[in-house]
Design a protein around this motif. Structure first.
Motif: not given
Lengths: 230, 286
Positions: A136-139, A143, B92, B94, B117, B120-121, B125, B144-145, B148-149, B193-194, B197
Motif C-alpha cells: 500500500a505504500l508503493g513498495m 522491496q 488500490n 490490494l 506500486p 499505490r504510492a 491506506m 522508509i517508503a 525507497k519508493v 506514515r501514509a 507520501m
C-alpha cells in the motif's frame, strides 16, 4: 588405559590443531553458513512464490537434499563435479576444483536445504497485513521482501539459523573423507602418528563440546535480546 | 438501486504547503494535508464502475458502482461480511477483482499497463491492525517508503516524517518502536506514515475497530482534522459520530452490494432501504 595418559602430546600439538585444523573448520563453517543462508532464503522464496514450476523445483531440491546422507553428497560432489565442469566447459579432461572448493560447494548446497525450511517458516510467520501495508505504500515485491518481510523473518529465525550453524560446525568433520585437515582431521593425524588415540580423541571431543555448548548458550541469551516487541 | 445523484465536491480549503514550512513556525495550527495541485483531469478522484468479485464460487462484491469526488469524505458502512473492506481494498488493488473497473485520479486500476506500486504510492491506506513495521523505529517507519519508493533524500524524508509526527501529537516517541506504543498511538503513526507520501486520497479500513474504547477518540480527532483540511477520504467505519461530523456521503453495503449511496443528511434523516434502516436502528440504539 588411562595409566600412561600423556597430556604433553596435546600441549605440543596445540599450534597445529588450532592454527591449521580449527582455522579450517571455522572458515568452512562460516563460508558454508553464509552461502547456505543466502541460497536457502532464495529457495524459500522460490518455494513460496506460488509459481507452479518454480515452487516445484525448489521443493524437489529441498526434499532431495534432506533425504540424502551428507557423507554421500560430499563424495558425490567430489567425484562428479570435475566431470560436470568438464561437460559444461567442453573440456576433454575433468576440471580440477580441489578438495576445499568441492567441500565448500557441497556444504553450501546441502545446508541451503535446511536453511530454506527455516526461512520458509520465518517468512510465513510474518502476518499478511505487513505485506499489504508495504504494498500500500508503493513498495515493489522485491522491496517488500528486502525491507519488511526478510528483516523480520531473519530476526525471528536467528536462533534456529544459529543452531543449524552449530550442527554444521560439527558436520564439517566429515571432510575427513576427502583427506582434508580440519580440526578433527588434525587431531586424528597426530593420534595416528604418535599412537595417542585416547588422548587426542578425548581432547577433540572436549573441544567440540566446549565450542558447541558455549555457542548454544550464547544463542539462548541472544534470543531474548533480538526478539521484536509486538 | 437507490443511489442518489452525486453532490458537488466540497471545496478544498486553501491551505499553506506544509512540507516546506519552517520547523518552528506555528506547526500546531497548520493543516495536516498539502492540498494536491489542481490536476488536468477534473473527473472524480475515485470512480468505481460495476465492480464484481468472487472468491472461488462465492460472490463477495456484486456490481458495485460509486464515485468519490475530489475533497469529498465518503463513509462506507454495513454489517460485517458485507464486503466493505474488500471494496476499499480493490481501490488500490490490494484485492483483485474480476469484473468492472476502478479509476483513481485518472489511472485505471485494472489495466495491464498500470504500474500498481506507483499508483499505490499515491493512495494512502490505514489498516485495522495498524501494520506498522515492528522492526523499525517510529522515525524509520515514517521515512522508509519516502526514501525507497519516492526516492526522497534522507534529510527531507526525516523532516517530513517528524513534521507529521508532531501533527499527530507524538513527537516524543520518534525514537521508540511500534511495540512500545499504545494502539491509538500506533494508529496515529500509521496515519502519519501514509500522509508522508503526499497521497491524493486516503483510504481507511476500519481504523478504530481494533482499538480499546478510550483510544478511539484520539484517532478520530486526527481523521476529522484531515477531513477538514480537504483531504479526499474513503472510510470504512462503524463510527456514525464520525460520519455525522465530517462525511459528505454515506454508502451502505450489505451482502456485497451497495444498497444505499446518499448524502449524509439523507442517509441519517431517512434511509430509503429497509436494510439500512435496520442497520442504523441497531447501531444507534446504544
Amino acid at each position: 588405559m588411562f595409566a600412561n595418559f600423556d597430556v604433553s602430546v596435546i600441549a605440543s600439538s596445540l599450534p597445529y590443531l588450532f592454527g591449521q585444523g580449527m582455522v579450517f573448520t571455522l572458515t568452512l563453517t562460516a563460508l558454508a553458513a553464509s552461502g547456505g543462508i543466502v541460497f536457502g532464503t532464495a529457495l524459500a522464496m522460490m518455494r513460496l512464490s506460488g509459481i507452479p514450476g518454480v515452487t516445484h523445483a525448489a521443493k524437489i531440491y529441498v526434499e532431495t537434499m534432506r533425504s540424502l546422507p551428507l557423507v554421500l553428497v560430499i563424495f558425490w560432489f567430489y567425484f562428479l563435479v570435475p566431470y560436470i565442469g568438464a561437460w559444461a566447459t567442453g573440456s576433454a579432461t575433468p576440471i580440477q576444483v580441489g578438495a576445499f572448493a568441492s567441500a565448500l560447494v557441497t556444504f553450501t548446497l546441502f545446508e541451503a536445504a535446511y536453511f530454506a525450511e527455516i526461512m520458509r517458516a520465518g517468512i510465513q510467520s510474518i502476518p499478511k497485513g505487513q505485506t499489504a501495508a508495504a504494498s500500500a505504500l508503493g513498495m515493489s515485491y522485491a522491496q517488500t521482501m528486502r525491507l519488511v518481510v526478510l528483516p523480520q523473518a531473519l530476526r525471528n529465525m536467528l536462533p534456529l539459523l544459529l543452531t543449524q550453524t552449530i550442527v554444521l560446525f560439527q558436520d564439517t568433520s566429515l571432510v575427513y573423507v576427502l583427506s582434508l585437515t580440519d580440526f578433527m582431521g588434525a587431531a586424528s593425524k597426530v593420534a595416528q602418528r604418535d599412537g595417542r588415540l585416547v588422548e587426542m580423541y578425548l581432547f577433540a571431543a572436549l573441544v567440540y563440546f566446549a565450542v558447541c555448548f558455549t555457542a548454544s548458550w550464547l544463542v539462548r541469551r541472544l534470543q531474548t535480546r533480538v526478539a521484536i516487541i509486538r | 438501486m437507490t443511489s442518489t445523484p452525486m453532490p458537488a465536491p466540497a471545496a478544498a480549503t486553501p491551505t499553506a504547503p506544509t512540507s516546506e514550512a519552517p520547523a518552528d513556525a506555528g506547526l500546531r495550527a497548520g493543516p495536516l494535508v498539502t492540498p494536491p495541485p489542481a490536476t488536468a483531469t477534473a473527473g472524480p478522484m475515485i470512480a468505481i464502475e460495476a465492480v464484481s468479485k468472487w472468491y472461488g464460487e462465492f460472490k463477495v462484491l456484486t456490481d458495485c458502482t460509486t464515485r468519490v469526488a475530489r475533497g469529498e469524505v465518503v463513509v462506507v458502512c454495513g454489517p460485517s461480511g458485507s464486503g466493505k473492506s474488500t471494496l476499499i481494498k480493490c481501490v488500490n488493488a490490494l484485492e483483485p477483482f474480476q469484473e468492472g473497473q476502478i479509476t483513481v485520479d485518472g489511472t485505471r486500476v485494472k489495466d495491464r499497463g498500470t504500474n500498481l506500486p506507483k499508483l499505490r504510492a499515491r493512495v494512502g491506506m490505514v489498516f485495522q491492525h495498524f501494520e506498522l513495521f515492528p522492526h523499525l523505529s517510529i522515525t524509520d517507519n515514517l521515512t522508509i517508503a519516502q526514501r525507497k519508493v519516492l526516492g526522497r533524500p534522507g534529510e527531507d524524508a526525516r523532516k517530513r516524517g517528524l513534521d507529521l509526527l508532531e501533527r499527530v501529537g507524538l513527537s516524543a516517541h520518534a525514537k521508540k518502536y511500534p511495540g512500545q506504543l499504545s494502539g491509538g498511538q500506533q494508529q496515529r503513526v500509521a496515519i502519519a506514515r501514509a500522509l508522508a507520501m503526499n497521497p491524493v486520497v486516503m483510504l481507511f479500513d476500519e481504523p478504530t475497530s481494533a482499538l480499546d474504547p478510550e483510544m478511539v477518540g484520539e484517532v478520530l480527532d486526527v481523521m476529522v482534522g484531515l477531513a477538514r483540511d480537504g483531504m479526499t477520504m474513503m472510510v470504512v467505519t462503524h463510527e456514525m459520530g464520525f460520519a455525522r461530523k465530517v462525511a459528505d456521503r454515506v454508502i451502505f453495503m450489505d451482502r456485497g452490494e451497495i444498497v444505499e449511496d446518499a448524502t449524509k443528511e439523507a442517509f441519517f434523516g431517512q434511509p430509503r432501504s429497509e436494510r439500512a434502516q435496520q442497520f442504523l436502528s441497531k447501531i444507534l440504539a446504544h
